[in-house]
Design a protein around this motif. Structure first.
Motif, mmCIF file in Angstrom:
data_model
loop_
_atom_site.group_PDB
_atom_site.id
_atom_site.type_symbol
_atom_site.label_atom_id
_atom_site.label_comp_id
_atom_site.label_asym_id
_atom_site.label_seq_id
_atom_site.Cartn_x
_atom_site.Cartn_y
_atom_site.Cartn_z
ATOM 1 N N VAL A 177 0.840 -1.203 0.000
ATOM 2 C CA VAL A 177 0.000 0.000 0.000
ATOM 3 C C VAL A 177 0.875 1.254 0.000
ATOM 4 C CG1 VAL A 177 -1.592 1.367 1.419
ATOM 5 C CG2 VAL A 177 -2.030 -1.063 1.050
ATOM 6 N N LEU A 178 1.903 1.243 0.848
ATOM 7 C CA LEU A 178 2.732 2.448 0.944
ATOM 8 C C LEU A 178 3.566 2.656 -0.311
ATOM 9 C CD1 LEU A 178 3.597 2.248 4.714
ATOM 10 C CD2 LEU A 178 2.262 4.028 3.584
ATOM 11 N N GLU A 179 3.928 1.567 -0.972
ATOM 12 C CA GLU A 179 4.681 1.738 -2.226
ATOM 13 C C GLU A 179 3.815 2.420 -3.279
ATOM 14 O OE1 GLU A 179 6.689 -1.789 -3.548
ATOM 15 O OE2 GLU A 179 8.303 -1.406 -2.113
ATOM 16 N N GLU A 180 2.590 1.962 -3.414
ATOM 17 C CA GLU A 180 1.702 2.614 -4.395
ATOM 18 C C GLU A 180 1.425 4.055 -3.988
ATOM 19 O OE1 GLU A 180 -1.814 0.839 -6.191
ATOM 20 O OE2 GLU A 180 -0.992 -1.169 -5.849
ATOM 21 N N THR A 181 1.276 4.254 -2.683
ATOM 22 C CA THR A 181 0.984 5.602 -2.183
ATOM 23 C C THR A 181 2.155 6.546 -2.466
ATOM 24 O OG1 THR A 181 -0.350 4.598 -0.444
ATOM 25 C CG2 THR A 181 0.252 6.894 -0.129
ATOM 26 N N ALA A 182 3.350 6.066 -2.152
ATOM 27 C CA ALA A 182 4.531 6.911 -2.346
ATOM 28 C C ALA A 182 4.741 7.215 -3.831
ATOM 29 C CB ALA A 182 5.763 6.217 -1.764
ATOM 30 N N ALA B 51 9.242 2.621 8.604
ATOM 31 C CA ALA B 51 10.263 3.663 8.403
ATOM 32 C C ALA B 51 11.377 3.118 7.510
ATOM 33 C CB ALA B 51 10.820 4.119 9.748
ATOM 34 N N GLU B 52 11.723 1.864 7.765
ATOM 35 C CA GLU B 52 12.763 1.188 6.967
ATOM 36 C C GLU B 52 12.342 1.126 5.488
ATOM 37 O OE1 GLU B 52 16.406 -0.151 6.906
ATOM 38 O OE2 GLU B 52 15.431 0.366 8.812
ATOM 39 N N MET B 53 11.090 0.711 5.276
ATOM 40 C CA MET B 53 10.584 0.620 3.889
ATOM 41 C C MET B 53 10.627 1.982 3.213
ATOM 42 S SD MET B 53 6.975 -1.405 4.528
ATOM 43 C CE MET B 53 6.861 -2.822 5.606
ATOM 44 N N MET B 54 10.222 3.014 3.936
ATOM 45 C CA MET B 54 10.090 4.333 3.331
ATOM 46 C C MET B 54 11.438 5.045 3.173
ATOM 47 S SD MET B 54 7.044 4.948 2.307
ATOM 48 C CE MET B 54 7.076 3.261 1.719
ATOM 49 N N LYS B 55 12.396 4.641 4.026
ATOM 50 C CA LYS B 55 13.733 5.226 3.908
ATOM 51 C C LYS B 55 14.319 4.894 2.530
ATOM 52 C CE LYS B 55 16.821 4.075 7.042
ATOM 53 N NZ LYS B 55 17.457 3.992 8.361
ATOM 54 N N LYS B 56 14.012 3.681 2.070
ATOM 55 C CA LYS B 56 14.521 3.272 0.749
ATOM 56 C C LYS B 56 13.964 4.178 -0.348
ATOM 57 C CE LYS B 56 15.261 -1.561 1.923
ATOM 58 N NZ LYS B 56 14.234 -2.419 2.518
ATOM 59 N N LYS B 57 12.873 4.837 -0.053
ATOM 60 C CA LYS B 57 12.264 5.736 -1.046
ATOM 61 C C LYS B 57 12.511 7.197 -0.673
ATOM 62 C CE LYS B 57 8.818 2.647 -2.786
ATOM 63 N NZ LYS B 57 9.483 2.606 -4.098
#
Ligand code: ACM
Ligand code: ZN
Length: 736
Positions: free
Chosen positions: A306-311, A361-367
C-alpha cells in the motif's frame, strides 16, 4: 454606425463607469499573513487594458495561474511573455538573497515586479499582489465597474516556519476532487504549503490501490446499498490534485493510518486483523478496537504494498502513518502478536506499534521519505529513525520530542482543531463538542517558538476533522437533498480561522498583534465572498460597557467588517436585517436583553451577540450541564437527557450536583445513567427529594472507557408529583 466607433463608445462608457467607483481601489494595505517588511509608497498602479505577464521559464505554471485569474475577473486581455525583463507584471526567481519561500514585491506606477527565492516564493509574491487589488480580483466572473488599481508598495517577505499546514479528513466524509482543489486554492491564498490528506479511517478508505481493489470496492462505502455513503479518489484523480497543489505551493501528504482507525481495510480484508472477523463500516463516529495485526507477515506485506503505491502517487518527502488512539486489547490476546513480542523482547503490547513504525520507516527510507504521525508514534517503544510528530494532545509533548531527537509540528486540539465551533451562541454550527469552542482570537493566540535550523518545532498545522459534523448529527440525514452542506460546513468552520492559522505559521510570534490582525481580517470577508467561499461572520463586538447612575447599562459596539451594519434589539429578541440600525451607544435596563448582529447583506449576517449565563457563583460544583424550568418536569417520573460531551473529559470519578433555585415544589430524583453513544457506562440508583433552599442532590459515578470525540449523555429520572413550580440547574465536576 461603423463597428469600430460603436466599440469605442462602449469602451468610453465602461471607462466612465469604472471611474465612478474609484473609491473601491487602492485602499489601505491589509495583507494576511502580515509581511515581514512593507513600505507603502505614493501613487497607484493601474492595470492596463492589455496586460503582459513576463516570466522566467521556471515560473510558467504560476504565470498561467495569474493569467487565468486576471482574465476571468478583470475581463481584460493578458498575455504571457517568457523572459524576465519585460512585462507589466514580471515574475522571476533569485535564490541568492532571499530566504526559502521568500519574495520581494515591488509595485510602482509603471509596473509590478515579483522576485521569489524559489517557485513557492514567486507564487506567494503573486498572492500578496492580489491582496493589493480590489476583492473582486478573485471572482470567477467578469467584474465590470471595478477600478483595477493597487497601491504602490515595496514588500520583502518570507515565512518564519517551513511547515504551514492544514489537514482535511476525507475519510469520515468524502469530499470530491473538485472540492479539494478549491480547498487547495483557499490554502494557497493564505500561503499554506502542506495539506495532510486524512485518506483512511474506520469509516472509509479513499485511495485507489491497484493491488488491493476491495479497499475501495468495499472499504469506501458505508450504509445500505441503496443509499450508501462514501467514495474514493482514483489514482488519476490523485495525480491531478497533486499537480494542482504543486502549482500553488501546496504539497499533498498522504496519511495512511495504522494500526488503529483502519477498520475500512479490515472490512475489505478481514485477515488484516487479529481476529479475522467480518465487520461493517460504521456510519457514525466510532473508533474500532480492531487494529492491524502486528504479528502476521501478511500485515507487513500489506503495508509495504500500500505504501509503495501511495509513495508512487505522492511525491511528497513525507508519508504520514497516523498512529493515534490505538487500544491494544486485541494485540494482548492475539497469539501472532504475542509471538512477535516475545521474539522482539517487548514487554508491552503498545511497543508493537513502535515495532511496526520501525518496519515502515525502513521501507520508506529506501524511497527517501520521512515518516510523520500523530504524537503517539514517538511514545510507543523505541524508534530507530527520526520521525516527525504531530502534537495534538499536549504541547508539552514537544519537549519529549526534543529529548528523543524527533521533530514536531504543533496542532493542539485546544487551538488548531477547526472542527470545534467558534463559540457557544445558540444557533452555532453543530460541530465537535468534546472540548471548548475555539474563537478566532484563541486560534491566533497559539504559542509557538520562533524557528531556526535547529528548532524541534518545524511549524504549525490546523486540522479539519469530519467525524463530528458528518457522523452523529442531523446532517447525515439531509444528504439526499444533495445541497453540499458538508462542504459548506467545512468552509464555515475553516474561515476565518484559517487566516489566523496562516499568520501564526508565517510570522514570528513577537510580530503577532491580534487587534491589528482583526483590522486586516475585516477586509478579507469580501475576498472570501468573491472566491465563493462560505465563512462565519463575526458578531458585533462590545467596545465599551458602562453602568449609568440610574442602574442601566450603556453599550458601545464595534463592527469588524468594513461596509457592514449592526442591527440590534433591546428586548432579547433575535434581530433581523430589518431591526434597528446601530448608529451610536445604546442604553437599556438589562444587559442580557441586548442582541446585535453584523449584517453584510440580506442573506449574509452573523449570529447574535450573546451573553452566556453567569454560573461563576456555582464554580465549586463544576460545569453547568443542564437547567430545568416548570415545563421541563412532569408529575410522573421521566428522563431528563442532556449532553455532557466535553464535560466528561477522561476516565475517573465524577460528581453530578442537582440544585433547585426557584419555586416551592419538590423534585423527586431517581436513577442516573451515563451513556457513551448507545453504550451504558455507569448507572446510579437513587431516590432523592430536593427543594429550593434545601440541600442539593449529588450523584457519584466512575467512567473507565473514555473516548475523545465520542458523544456522552446523561439521563436522569425526575418528577414533580405535587406541581411543577420548580426551576433549577445541574452541574458536573471530575473529582479524581
Ligand atoms: C486525533 O485527533 N485523534 C489525532
Ligand atoms: Zn495480532
Amino acid at each position: 454606425m461603423q463597428k469600430s466607433s460603436f466599440k469605442k463608445i462602449v469602451l468610453c462608457a465602461a471607462l466612465m463607469l469604472s471611474g465612478a467607483v474609484h473609491t473601491q481601489a487602492a485602499g489601505p494595505v491589509r495583507i494576511i499573513p502580515q509581511p515581514v517588511q512593507m513600505e507603502e509608497r505614493e501613487g497607484t498602479y493601474v492595470l492596463p487594458e492589455k496586460i503582459v505577464i513576463g516570466y522566467e521559464s521556471a515560473l510558467q505554471a504560476q504565470a498561467k495561474y495569474l493569467q487565468e485569474l486576471l482574465v476571468q475577473s478583470t475581463g481584460r486581455m493578458a498575455t504571457l511573455k517568457e523572459g524576465k525583463a519585460k512585462g507589466d507584471i514580471v515574475l522571476r526567481t533569485d535564490s541568492t538573497s532571499l530566504k526559502a519561500e521568500g519574495y520581494t514585491l515591488s509595485v510602482t506606477p509603471k509596473r509590478i515586479e515579483i522576485t521569489g527565492a524559489d517557485v513557492n516564493g514567486a507564487f506567494y509574491g503573486i498572492q500578496s499582489m492580489l491582496q493589493l487589488f480590489p476583492a473582486e480580483i478573485y471572482n470567477q466572473r467578469w467584474q465590470q465597474q471595478v477600478a483595477w488599481e493597487a497601491p504602490c508598495v515595496e514588500i520583502s517577505d518570507a515565512p518564519e516556519r517551513p511547515w504551514r499546514g492544514m489537514m482535511i479528513d476525507v475519510a469520515r466524509y468524502f469530499y470530491d476532487k473538485e472540492f479539494i482543489k478549491k480547498y487547495i486554492d483557499m490554502m494557497a491564498m493564505y500561503k499554506f504549503n502542506k495539506l495532510q490528506f486524512h485518506l483512511i479511517d474506520d469509516s472509509g478508505w479513499r485511495l485507489e490501490i491497484k493491488k488491493y481493489p476491495r479497499l475501495t470496492e468495499v472499504g469506501a462505502w458505508a450504509g445500505p446499498d441503496e443509499k450508501r455513503l462514501g467514495g474514493f479518489y482514483t489514482q488519476d484523480e490523485v495525480r491531478e490534485m497533486v499537480e494542482y497543489g504543486k502549482v500553488r505551493g501546496v504539497e499533498l501528504i498522504p496519511e495512511v493510518e495504522f494500526p488503529a482507525h483502519i477498520l475500512s481495510a479490515v472490512v475489505a480484508y478481514p485477515w488484516l486483523s487479529c481476529t479475522g472477523l467480518q465487520h461493517e463500516l460504521p456510519t457514525q463516529h466510532f473508533i474500532s478496537r480492531d487494529l492491524l495485526c502486528a504479528g502476521k507477515e501478511t500485515t507487513l506485506q500489506f503495508l509495504q504494498d500500500v505504501l509503495e503505491e501511495t509513495a508512487e502517487l505522492f511525491p511528497s518527502a513525507y508519508i504520514n502513518i497516523g498512529g493515534d488512539e490505538a487500544v491494544y486489547t486485541r494485540w494482548e490476546s492475539c497469539p501472532h502478536c504475542q509471538a512477535v513480542m516475545k521474539r522482539e523482547g517487548l514487554s508491552k503490547a503498545s511497543e508493537l506499534q513502535g515495532y511496526l513504525t520501525n518496519k515502515v520507516a525502513e521501507m520508506m527510507k529506501k524511497k527517501n521519505r520521512t515518516l510523520i504521525g500523530w504524537d503517539e508514534i514517538i511514545q510507543r517503544g523505541k524508534l530507530n529513525d527520526q520521525v516527525v510528530a504531530l502534537t495534538w494532545r499536549n504541547l508539552n509533548d514537544t519537549i519529549k520530542a526534543t529529548k528523543t531527537g524527533h521533530k514536531s509540528i504543533l496542532t493542539p486540539a485546544s487551538h488548531m482543531y477547526l472542527d470545534f465551533p467558534e463559540d457557544r451562541i445558540p444557533g452555532e454550527v453543530q460541530a465537535a463538542t468534546w472540548r471548548p469552542p475555539i474563537s478566532v482570537e484563541k486560534c491566533y493566540s497559539m504559542p509557538v517558538n520562533d524557528y531556526s535550523e535547529s528548532s524541534t518545532v518545524i511549524g504549525v498545522q490546523a486540522c479539519l476533522w469530519s467525524d463530528q459534523f458528518i457522523h452523529g448529527t442531523a446532517l447525515q440525514e439531509i444528504t439526499p437533498l444533495n445541497e453540499n452542506r458538508s462542504e459548506n460546513y467545512v468552509e464555515y468552520l475553516s474561515f476565518p480561522r484559517m487566516l489566523a492559522v496562516s499568520e501564526v505559521a508565517w510570522c514570528k510570534q513577537s510580530k503577532r498583534n491580534y487587534e491589528d490582525f482583526r483590522n486586516r481580517l475585516g477586509t478579507h470577508f469580501a475576498r472570501l465572498d468573491n472566491k465563493g467561499c462560505n465563512y462565519r461572520l463575526p458578531t458585533p463586538r462590545i467596545e465599551k460597557e458602562e453602568k449609568t447612575t440610574d442602574g442601566k447599562v450603556t453599550f458601545t459596539l464595534a463592527c469588524d467588517v468594513p461596509g457592514a451594519d449592526i442591527r440590534y434589539t433591546t428586548n432579547g429578541r433575535y434581530p433581523t436585517v430589518h431591526s434597528a440600525k446601530y448608529t451610536g451607544p445604546v442604553t437599556l435596563d438589562n444587559r442580557e436583553d441586548l442582541r446585535a448582529i453584523t449584517v453584510v447583506s440580506n442573506v449574509r449576517y452573523s449570529l447574535p451577540l450573546y451573553f452566556a449565563p453567569d454560573y461563576s457563583a456555582y464554580k465549586a460544583f463544576g460545569e453547568h450541564v443542564f437547567g430545568w424550568e416548570p415545563l421541563r418536569i412532569q408529575s410522573k417520573p421521566a428522563n431528563w437527557r442532556f449532553e455532557v460531551t466535553g464535560k466528561v473529559s477522561g476516565n475517573g470519578t465524577y460528581e453530578l450536583t442537582v440544585i433547585p433555585t426557584r419555586g416551592d415544589k419538590e423534585v423527586v430524583l431517581g436513577t442516573l445513567k451515563l451513556w457513551k453513544r448507545k453504550e451504558l457506562m455507569a448507572e446510579v440508583s437513587a431516590n432523592k427529594t430536593i427543594k429550593t433552599g434545601g440541600q442539593p442532590a449529588t450523584y457519584r459515578f466512575t467512567l473507565n472507557a473514555f473516548e475523545a470525540g465520542t458523544p456522552f449523555h446523561i439521563e436522569l429520572e425526575a418528577s414533580a408529583p405535587n406541581g411543577n413550580n420548580t426551576t433549577g440547574m445541574i452541574f458536573l465536576r471530575k473529582v479524581d
